[in-house]
Motif scaffolding. Sequence first.
Motif, PDB file in Angstrom:
ATOM      1  N   ARG A 253       0.626  -1.118  -0.013  1.00 29.55           N
ATOM      2  CA  ARG A 253       0.018  -0.212   0.011  1.00 29.55           C
ATOM      3  C   ARG A 253       0.841   1.350  -0.050  1.00 29.55           C
ATOM      4  O   ARG A 253       0.309   2.295  -0.431  1.00 29.55           O
ATOM      5  CB  ARG A 253      -0.970  -0.016   1.261  1.00 29.55           C
ATOM      6  N   LYS A 256       4.237   2.975  -3.757  1.00 30.86           N
ATOM      7  CA  LYS A 256       3.750   4.271  -4.656  1.00 30.86           C
ATOM      8  C   LYS A 256       4.174   5.509  -4.012  1.00 30.86           C
ATOM      9  O   LYS A 256       4.479   6.461  -4.605  1.00 30.86           O
ATOM     10  CB  LYS A 256       2.540   4.083  -5.079  1.00 30.86           C
ATOM     11  N   THR A 454       2.599   9.418 -12.652  1.00 32.95           N
ATOM     12  CA  THR A 454       2.507   8.812 -11.754  1.00 32.95           C
ATOM     13  C   THR A 454       2.369   9.826 -10.178  1.00 32.95           C
ATOM     14  O   THR A 454       2.295   9.118  -9.201  1.00 32.95           O
ATOM     15  CB  THR A 454       3.967   8.173 -11.372  1.00 32.95           C
ATOM     16  N   ASP A 471      -5.127   6.017  -2.146  1.00 29.00           N
ATOM     17  CA  ASP A 471      -5.851   4.546  -1.957  1.00 29.00           C
ATOM     18  C   ASP A 471      -6.956   4.368  -3.085  1.00 29.00           C
ATOM     19  O   ASP A 471      -7.277   3.181  -3.238  1.00 29.00           O
ATOM     20  CB  ASP A 471      -6.358   4.249  -0.666  1.00 29.00           C
ATOM     21  N   THR A 472      -7.279   5.430  -3.776  1.00 30.23           N
ATOM     22  CA  THR A 472      -8.110   5.204  -4.776  1.00 30.23           C
ATOM     23  C   THR A 472      -7.630   4.726  -6.091  1.00 30.23           C
ATOM     24  O   THR A 472      -6.272   4.819  -6.325  1.00 30.23           O
ATOM     25  CB  THR A 472      -8.887   6.602  -5.143  1.00 30.23           C
ATOM     26  N   ASP A 473      -8.349   4.398  -7.275  1.00 29.28           N
ATOM     27  CA  ASP A 473      -7.731   3.690  -8.288  1.00 29.28           C
ATOM     28  C   ASP A 473      -7.849   4.806  -9.265  1.00 29.28           C
ATOM     29  O   ASP A 473      -7.783   4.596 -10.787  1.00 29.28           O
ATOM     30  CB  ASP A 473      -8.688   2.835  -8.843  1.00 29.28           C
ATOM     31  N   VAL A 474      -8.034   6.284  -9.027  1.00 33.01           N
ATOM     32  CA  VAL A 474      -8.200   7.331  -9.907  1.00 33.01           C
ATOM     33  C   VAL A 474      -6.884   7.483 -10.641  1.00 33.01           C
ATOM     34  O   VAL A 474      -5.719   7.794  -9.776  1.00 33.01           O
ATOM     35  CB  VAL A 474      -8.808   8.702  -9.111  1.00 33.01           C
ATOM     36  N   LYS A 475      -6.657   7.828 -11.781  1.00 29.48           N
ATOM     37  CA  LYS A 475      -5.329   8.063 -12.430  1.00 29.48           C
ATOM     38  C   LYS A 475      -4.619   9.496 -11.856  1.00 29.48           C
ATOM     39  O   LYS A 475      -5.625  10.285 -11.676  1.00 29.48           O
ATOM     40  CB  LYS A 475      -5.524   8.168 -13.773  1.00 29.48           C
ATOM     41  N   THR A 479      -6.871  13.171 -10.235  1.00 29.70           N
ATOM     42  CA  THR A 479      -7.029  13.274  -8.839  1.00 29.70           C
ATOM     43  C   THR A 479      -7.283  14.414  -8.395  1.00 29.70           C
ATOM     44  O   THR A 479      -7.846  14.725  -7.346  1.00 29.70           O
ATOM     45  CB  THR A 479      -5.649  12.804  -7.974  1.00 29.70           C
TER      46      THR A 479
END
Length: 508
Positions: A253, A256, A454, A471-475, A479
């Motif tokens: 987690r 990144k 990134t 923690d979201t999957d948004v590119k 964001t």
Amino acid sequence: MYRISNIYVLAAFGTIGGALFGFDVSSMSAWIGVDTYTDYFGNPNSNLQGGITASMSAGSFAGSIAAGWLSDYLGRRGSLMIASLVWIVGAMVQCSAQNVTHLVAGRVVSGLAVGVTSSQTCVYLSELAPARIRGRVVGIQQWAIEWGILIMYLIAYGCVVGVSGAAAFRICWGIQAVPGLILFIALFFFPESPRWLASKERWEEALDVLALIHGKGNRNDPVVQVEFEEVQEAARVAHQAKDVSFFSLFGPRIWKRTACGMSVQMWQQLLGGNVAMYYVVYIFEMAGMTGNTTLWSSAIQYVIFLVTTGVMLPFIDRIGRRTLLLSGSVLCMIVHFIIAGVMASHGHAVSSVNGNANLTWEIKGSAGMTVIAFSYIFTGIYGFTWAPTGWIYASEVFPLQYRAKGVGLSASANWIFNFALAYFVAPAFHNIQWKTYIIFGVFCCVMTFHVFFTYPETVGRSLEEIDMVFDTDVKPWKTNQIENTFGAEIERKEGKINEVDASHEEVV
């Protein structure tokens, strides 16, 4: 004991830690072209001078690695106090230097202190500052670095023209101890980080500090209440993951965030700021300047650096972090390629420049003035964009339980590349001349793509809310569209307080 409550006063004194970094940068850059220094230390060649310059960065790398443990154990304030004392010792050792080895030892000791202050000042201020002004408060750290660079450079210039013999650089390096002493004394009047207090389950103290900084002492202020709730939740999660190791920063987690924190510090160095800061005298000598003209022209560059960052700070929380990083890398890339093109097409190889055998490329006349002009432009762009934003972004991306070690590790990336480039640039100017700028231009191109694909946007969010963004999957490039829940929660709290007040008035 009286505690300072104004966040800007805290930032002004706290970022003396940044000024220490700046002092050490220009305490060397001003002397590399001065006979007093070169004669005393045996006329160091480009490789040896690179090593002397880079020795501070080597100490800072070690200091930043240790900073996380020190900060988690002693507190943010305690770690900065220890670093202040180490800095004073380093200044004394440099001041008494009898040879190159002695000087390098002093710079390494000073570097240990800078490694702690450069990382933990950011952590400390980011944990104190309200989300809406966190960027400008943490950005003052970079501004302080630039003040330190300019002040020490002017002190060095005064010593060059006004003091003869070895006393010139001894006075200059000894004066470095003064800001360390000021910081040490000021820290007795600083509050501890509320998030560190919460991590030690010292809840009453944490709430008092939040009320002191954000609510003028009012524990029931909506901002204070929302901040305290978020700190409690973050501390609960942190308690479940106590005894965090460096290896955990690369867990599923967190990796990144670690990649963002470390790479933004790495790219800040590879952007090319070292060329402008450490070896500006070399650049201007290659462009045809001599003597005091070179020193004053270098001082102008430091003034530009200071002014541009100062102008940006009031607006930095209105502009996205991504916007500043991306625009800075693209513009700096263009400037590097322009300087390389001008130097290649209008310069020529020489055996030495003004007797300095470390320099083997010369470019004079209008072309030389063009190189100087674009050096100034580069410094301005750097001051507006990457210089403050790199430190801000690295201090924002880690959750509470990882923050001290994460920012320390990020700063270590800054320092290891600072060391490599401080050592590399002097031999590069000697061996590959204008091609040095091509290398930095390519770095700028690569970092542009890396940032775009990134780096999530973090501006205007609480530190705990940034956890949700990661923690979201948004590119990353989308964001900025995620709702700012921190501001909405404050409005909800304020609404409840107003309702209670209205009910109370009706009853009365």
